[in-house]
Structures are given as C-alpha cells and as structure tokens.
Design a protein around this motif. Structure first.
Motif, PDB file in Angstrom:
ATOM      1  N   GLY B   5       0.958  -1.274  -0.054  1.00 48.84           N
ATOM      2  CA  GLY B   5      -0.007   0.014  -0.028  1.00 48.84           C
ATOM      3  C   GLY B   5       0.915   1.268  -0.074  1.00 48.84           C
ATOM      4  N   ALA B   6       1.791   1.195  -0.876  1.00 47.37           N
ATOM      5  CA  ALA B   6       2.747   2.347  -0.746  1.00 47.37           C
ATOM      6  C   ALA B   6       2.126   3.275  -1.215  1.00 47.37           C
ATOM      7  N   VAL B  27      -5.627  14.411  -1.187  1.00 47.25           N
ATOM      8  CA  VAL B  27      -4.876  13.060  -0.597  1.00 47.25           C
ATOM      9  C   VAL B  27      -5.459  11.748  -1.090  1.00 47.25           C
ATOM     10  N   ILE B  28      -4.911  10.879  -0.554  1.00 53.80           N
ATOM     11  CA  ILE B  28      -5.281   9.497  -1.046  1.00 53.80           C
ATOM     12  C   ILE B  28      -6.614   9.092  -0.648  1.00 53.80           C
ATOM     13  N   THR B  29      -7.039   9.759   0.396  1.00 57.03           N
ATOM     14  CA  THR B  29      -8.552   9.294   0.981  1.00 57.03           C
ATOM     15  C   THR B  29      -9.524   9.889   0.323  1.00 57.03           C
ATOM     16  N   PHE B  46       6.581  15.295   6.001  1.00 51.30           N
ATOM     17  CA  PHE B  46       5.067  15.321   6.489  1.00 51.30           C
ATOM     18  C   PHE B  46       5.243  17.118   6.297  1.00 51.30           C
ATOM     19  N   VAL B  66       0.093  16.896   7.001  1.00 48.27           N
ATOM     20  CA  VAL B  66      -0.241  15.689   5.931  1.00 48.27           C
ATOM     21  C   VAL B  66       1.081  14.875   5.709  1.00 48.27           C
ATOM     22  N   ASN B  67       0.752  13.933   5.759  1.00 51.42           N
ATOM     23  CA  ASN B  67       1.801  13.034   5.076  1.00 51.42           C
ATOM     24  C   ASN B  67       2.177  13.008   3.621  1.00 51.42           C
ATOM     25  N   PHE B  70       1.271  10.788   0.801  1.00 53.09           N
ATOM     26  CA  PHE B  70      -0.058  10.339   0.440  1.00 53.09           C
ATOM     27  C   PHE B  70      -0.778  11.302  -0.287  1.00 53.09           C
TER      28      PHE B  70
END
Lengths: 617, 186
Positions: B5-6, B27-29, B46, B66-67, B70
């Motif tokens: 899940g890189a 972001v990824i979400t 970050f 935020v990371n 992602f």
C-alpha cells in the motif's frame, strides 16, 4: 532524547494492526515522545543525526508540539477517521502519532464507510497509536499558534483557577490591556462641561439637569428634592450645630474600636496578625461562642456588631430621635441572643460610622436585620428631623429624655457618617443623627414620632411596653424602631418570646435622648407595622435558627423581626434593606415611600428618607 | 517504512514545500483542501498546512499535518509572504500538559455518558433522561438514581427497581422522553 526505536518497530512489525488498546508501556513511550519535540527543538542546533535538521524541521516540530492536548481528527489510509486528544508524535523518526481518548468517527475498515449513527457505540480507546504509514493527515481546528507559548495553554479553561469574567470572555486576539490615552475632544464638544461632574453637589451652580432638559427637550420636571429628603433647615443655629457635629464626628472617628471593619475604615490596625485573609475578615461566620464584640455568629458579625455599636454603642447614638429606647444602649441583654454582646461592644460609643459600615455589610444576614432595624429606626427619626431640627430637638429631647439612663446627648451629633457630617454642619448633625437613629433602631424604639413624648408613648404602645421603662430600655438590639417590630421588649414576655433573654439594664449605658425630630411624618403610622402579630414566622432568636445574625437584635422580639426574609417572601427586604447600608448607598434611599404593608421591619421608619441620605446633600 | 500500500504520490514525495506556498491538495483518501504551507520536513515527509487560501488573522489556525507520501494531487495556487511562524516561537509545555490533562478528563467524563454497545436510540434516551435525572450506564441498562433500572428496549415496562415513587417517576419521565423523541413504544 532518544526515540524509542522500539516503538516505531512495533508499529511496523504489527503491520495492519495499528491500533492498540491502552498499554502502559505504550503510554510511557508516548510520554517520552511527547517531550521530545521540545527537546528536539533545543537539540536541533546540535544537528543530531537522525533528528530534524535545520529550521525546516523546527517548524514542523513546533507545530506538532502545539497540538498537544488539542482534539484532532486523524485520517487514516484506509479511510477511517478518528477523533482524539493529541498526545505525542514521533518527531525523530517518522511522525507516527499517539492519541488519547480516541474514538472512531468513520470506519474505513472492512465494513466500508458507515456513518456514525449506525454504530453501536464503543468506548473510546484510552490510547491509540497510529503509525506514520497509516497516517494520512491530522486536522487540528483552531489550533493556537503563536510565538508566545502562553496562548497555547491559556485558551482552555482551568477549572479551579480563579477566572475573572474578563479573562473568560476575552479572546486572545484582544489586547490584554493597553496604554490609556487621555481623550482629546476634536473640537465640536460643547464647552463648559469640563467640570460638570466634579462636584455632584454643585447643584444650581454648575449644571442643572432639569434646566437643560427643559431647554433641550421641553421636558418639564416635577422633581422636588424635598420629596426625597428632609429639608435642611439651615437656621440660626446652623453654625453651632455644624461645629458640634464636627466635633462629635471627630471624636467618634478617633475612637478606639474593637470592630475590625470600623477599625479598617478608620485606618487603625486592629489586628496584629496580618495573615487574616479576606474571607475571615469580611465574610466568615464566627463561631457561636465568641461572644465578645460581635454578638452574632453570623457573617458580618463584625459589621453587625458595629451596627449595633453604632446604634447603641455610642452612648450618643441614642440621642437623636429615639427617645428612650436608646437609653438602654445595652439593651442587648434583653434580646435573646447574644445581643448582649453587642451592647457591650457598643459601649465605647462606637459611632455611626460603624453602623454604616456594618449595615452596609450585612446583606442577607441577620445583620441585615439588625441593621435594618437600625436603619429603620433611623429613618424615622432621621427623616423627620433635619439637622437644624435635630439640634433643636436634640436639646429638647435631651431634656425630655433625661430620664433615660444614658445621656445620649452628644450622640446625635457625632453619629452618622462622619464623612457626611463633614460636609455640612447640618449634615453632620444629620449623619450623627442617622447613626443615632440607627442605634435607636436597635433599640427598637423609634416609632417615628419625633417627639419624645410620642415616642415614649409609642414605644410603650409598641413595644409592649417593655422596653424601656423609660425610653431607655428600648435599646433592644436592632429591632428597628421598634415600631414595627413589636419591640423586643424583653420585659414584656407576654407576647414575646419566652425564651428571649432578659433585658438587663445596663446602668452604664448612655441614655437615649431622642430628639423630637425622630419621626418625620411617616405615614406609616401604625398600620403598616408588622407586628409580631405574626409570630409564627419568626424563629426564636436565640437559637439563631436562621442563622441570621440578627438575633441579638431582638431579644424578645424575635419574632418578626427577623428576617423577613425567610418567612415571607415578600420583598420587603430590598427596600428596607437599603437603610442598612446607609451611607454607602445614596441612591437607595431616596424616594422610598412608606410602605404600608411592609411587613417586617417597621416600614414607617424606613420610609422616611434615609437619614443617611439626608446627609448626603 | 512503507508497507504494502505504498504511497501513491511518489513523485511528489521528493518535492519541497516552501513555506508560504499555497496549494490545492488532494490526498489518498479522497479529501481535498486548500492550504498554505506552514512547515515541512522532508525526512519524515510531513507538511503542515494552514487551511484556506489566505492566512487567517490571529493565532488560531485550522491546521492539517499531512503525510506528504499520501498526497495524490497538488496544484500550486500562489504564494503568501506573511510570516506564519516567527523564529523565536516557544511552547509552554506545562500549559500544554495541563491542557491535555483537562481534555482527557473531559473526554473521560463524556465517555462515561456513552453507553457501550448500545444503539443510538438508547443513547438518545439516556441523554434525554440525564437532563433531569442522575443516570449512568450499567452495561446496556440505564441506572437511574442508582436505584431504578431501565432495561432494553427502554420501554415503560422495562423499568424495574427502586421505591414506588422513584419507579413511577422514572416511568413517567421515560414516557415523556419517548414521546418527545417520537420513538415507537409504549
């Protein structure tokens, strides 16, 4: 400080299982991590390997630290959203975070995105560790960031800490305080207003609000000051009276007092122990058995005491209006309660000043009553008598009342607000008078008839006689002029509290010499008095059932007097209460009209303008 | 540390985020927002954004950490020169700790009020009852005044225990609560 490598590895080794329940070990790590950012901040300059370097990392660490204690929302890679209190972050490594009391808001797990309401609730996790590789974002709303570390924590309320209203409601955006600049008008300001507020008494000289109103708005005023206060007869003897009043005032002010409050006002250091805190000075309830000065166990014991003192205490007090009653300055004995003490305390002719103080202090306490009592008396006498009258009456009364035990003579003059007295000679007299009246009240006499004769008669009638054989007796504590109170007369046990203490005549007490002026025309007349007729409500004084300090006041009376408050919800109080705090509150007294139905405290006496107020002129 | 899940946005990973830049971030979400970069550290990768396109006055900012790994979408919107952080920032650790302790206390108190494994309806009944009666959870029962117990499904006939007076009172309140909440039941 070292990161705990263990921590990081744990998260990674467990892979998908990134959530953990409370584990002490974890928490400990978290703790150390928590302090990390701060340390790191300091350590940054060292350029520790592995730690954040340069100012780049600083900002991140700083902001992360700011989040500690803040409730944040964390989004995870799988779509889950958690809400919790930010506790720590692994700033040395990968910025995994720890939340406390976290609960899932959105479940991005296997079940998909379930909305919250469908959840069966689960308790929040005490500690939640989120590894960096699952962490997508951390949202902190309204995070306080500033170069001043204080605002980080200040925002939250600190229960248990004393917060003033302004500090609670202030926003950190607002200046805490600022340099005040004097206002400079910008030109279109009406002239001549510079000194408008300088001297409130400069009526007619500097600023007449009524005139201005009339000219500006055509409003015709029907204000007649004399409705609210007794006209001061500045007659021939004014000067004399003034001087006398001044002298007495000085005397009174210079007296020694044992009362803390009075002493404080006068600037005496009464108590050597300076570690008495405000609570014990002004509001603590003294233990019941301290019957020394303060007869009351109530709060404001001292004030009450002072009041009493004032009223009765100074020998002088009585003179003014209240005939006879005062003479028994120490009526205390009669009252059931520690009244005695009061009286004794008052011995040293405390002055009215005290009364004022105490009166004002007493709030809902018994004191209040007593003071009320006092005040009641006062008004009656006060109102009726203007200074000049006072003087005259005083003389007259003095002679008339010589029968009193006490020679309350000078009392009249000195009492009351010395301060007030200072203002005008007349007022001085008045103030004195007031205080005296106060005392009178105590005595319970004051029926409001200025004349001593009447007074005597009144008292007789009122009090069921007892009070003073000659007026003197009236000293009953506080019962206000007796009129309403129905007199404490201890002697008269018939309608009175059988348990009340006997009145013990204090031969040393100054006799009260009411100055005829005692009762201004108080309409109150007898209808309104609330006589003890309603015995029920009143509790026995002695026991201080209500805990109102007033007890002492009414040795016999108890009945009513007391506290109108509890029994009768009627408001009587407030208005009458006013008199209590005489001096201080000018506003209140004016214009009080007699209240015929006043229960509790002899309305009539009060009605009259507060003698205190009179002095205000 | 990049398990399966890189990070999706590897290409963005190495990018620098200068402080003051305004970006629109995805972001990824699937979440999207606009923010101004406040801080960035490439090592953990970050970024901290201040939400919004313009810096907000004062000291309270909505921040997002935020990371960067992602971040799936990034578009540059502009730049702002406002200094978001000064050089001599410092934190009051003690104050923060106190703040945290307080927050935890409050959260714990809140948690007490939440039933475990109870339906939302049950929770709302509990909340309504708690306005006038002292209530606490006991498993899935609502314990009122420590004496009267209301069992699932929290109907009027599920009230047990306590003195008659207390019991009746709880019944009555429960009825009213239900009616007010318009719940189905007796």
């Amino acid at each position: 400080m070292n990161m705990q490598p263990g921590y990081a590895s744990k998260s990674s080794t467990n892979g998908s299982q990134y959530m953990r329940g409370e584990r002490e070990g974890v928490s400990n790590k978290a703790k150390s991590t928590k302090s990390h950012p701060a340390n790191t901040l300091n350590a940054v300059s060292n350029g520790e390997a592995g730690s954040l370097k340069g100012h780049l990392g600083d900002g991140l660490v700083y902001l992360t630290t700011c989040k500690i204690g803040h409730t944040v929302e964390v989004h995870l890679k799988n779509g889950s959203v958690y809400s919790g209190i930010f506790h720590a972050a692994d700033v040395e490594k990968d910025f995994g975070i720890i939340l406390k009391m976290a609960s899932m808001i959105k479940d991005g797990g296997v079940r998909g995105h379930k909305s919250r309401p469908e959840f069966v609730r689960k308790p929040p996790s005490k500690t939640l560790i989120i590894p960096a590789n699952e962490l997508v974002q951390v949202i902190a709303k309204d995070l306080s960031i500033s170069s001043d570390g204080m605002s980080n924590a200040v925002q939250s309320e600190k229960p248990g800490e004393l917060l003033t209203d302004s500090s609670i409601s202030k926003s950190f955006l607002v200046d805490q305080g600022r340099e005040l600049q004097p206002w400079i008008p910008d030109g279109d300001v009406p002239q001549g207003l510079d000194n408008v507020f300088d001297d409130p008494w400069k009526r007619g000289r500097g600023w007449d609000q009524f005139k201005v109103n009339e000219s500006l708005f055509g409003v015709k005023s029907t204000f007649d000051e004399e409705i609210y206060t007794t006209k001061l007869d500045r007659g021939i003897r004014t000067r004399e009276l003034e001087e006398r009043a001044q002298r007495i005032a000085r005397e009174i002010e210079g007296e020694n007092t044992r009362d803390l409050h009075v002493a404080e006002e006068r600037g005496f250091q009464l108590n050597g122990k300076f570690d008495i805190d405000e609570e014990s000075k002004y509001s603590a309830v003294l233990p019941v058995d301290s019957f020394d000065d303060s007869g009351f166990d109530e709060e404001d014991d001292k004030s009450l005491d002072t009041c009493n003192d004032e009223t009765f205490g100074g020998p002088s007090t009585s003179t003014v209006q209240k005939p006879a009653s005062f003479s028994g300055q120490k009526p205390t004995s009669s009252s059931g309660k520690g009244y005695e003490e009061l009286r004794d305390a008052s011995q040293p002719s405390r002055n009215n000043t005290n009364v004022d103080q105490s009166c004002s202090k007493s709030d809902d306490h018994a004191q209040h009553h007593s003071s009320e009592q006092r005040s009641k008396d006062f008004p009656a006498p006060g109102s009726s008598i203007s200074e000049s009258q006072l003087g005259e009456r005083r003389n007259k009364n003095n002679s008339e009342f010589s029968h009193s035990n006490k020679s309350a003579e000078e009392s009249v003059s000195g009492h009351g607000d010395t301060k007030e007295g200072a203002k005008l000679g007349g007022s001085g007299g008045t103030s004195a008078w007031k205080t005296v009246a106060e005392k009178e009240k105590q005595v319970g006499e004051v029926s409001g008839k200025p004349k001593s004769e009447s007074f005597a008669g009144q008292s007789a009638s009122r009090r069921s006689s007892e009070s003073r054989p000659a007026p003197s007796t009236s000293s009953r504590p506080g019962l206000s002029p007796s009129s309403s109170i129905g007199s404490l007369s201890s002697s008269e046990k018939s309608t009175l509290n059988p348990n009340a203490k006997e009145f013990k005549l204090n031969p040393n007490a100054k006799s009260f010499k009411p100055t005829a002026a005692a009762r201004p025309q108080s309409p109150m007349a007898d209808t309104s008095f609330y006589y003890p007729a309603a015995p029920a409500p009143v509790q026995q004084m002695p026991g201080m059932p209500l805990g109102y300090g007033i007890q002492p006041q009414y040795p016999g009376q108890q009945q009513m007097i007391y506290y109108p408050g509890h029994q009768h919800p009627q408001a009587f109080y407030p208005p009458n209460a006013q008199p209590q705090y005489p001096q201080q509150q000018q506003p209140m007294m004016l214009g009080r009209q007699p209240r015929p139905q006043m229960v509790y405290m002899p309305p009539p006496p009060f009605q009259q303008e507060n003698p205190y107020n009179q002095g205000r002129e | 540390m990049d398990p399966a899940g890189a990070t999706v946005a590897n290409d963005i990973g190495g990018e620098k985020f200068p402080v003051g830049n305004i970006y629109s971030v995805k972001v990824i979400t699937g979440d999207e927002f606009r923010g101004i970069v406040m801080a960035y550290d490439p090592i953990p990768n970050f970024v901290v954004f201040e939400e919004g396109s313009k810096p907000r006055d004062g000291h309270a900012k909505n921040t997002r950490m935020v990371n960067a790994s992602f971040i799936t979408g990034l578009s540059y919107l502009g730049k702002t020169e406002d200094p978001l952080l000064t050089d001599d920032c410092w934190v009051n650790l003690d104050g923060l700790r106190a703040k945290e302790a307080l927050a935890i206390r409050q959260a714990e108190a809140e948690a007490e009020r939440m039933g475990v494994g109870v339906t939302a309806e049950a929770q709302s009944i509990f909340d309504a009852l708690s306005k006038t009666l002292p209530v606490q959870w006991e498993n899935s029962d609502i314990l009122v005044m420590k004496e009267v117990r209301v069992r699932s499904p929290y109907l009027s006939d599920c009230v047990f225990g306590g003195t008659d007076a207390a019991n009746n009172r709880v019944k009555k309140v429960l009825e009213l609560v239900r009616r007010r909440l318009q719940l189905v039941g007796t």
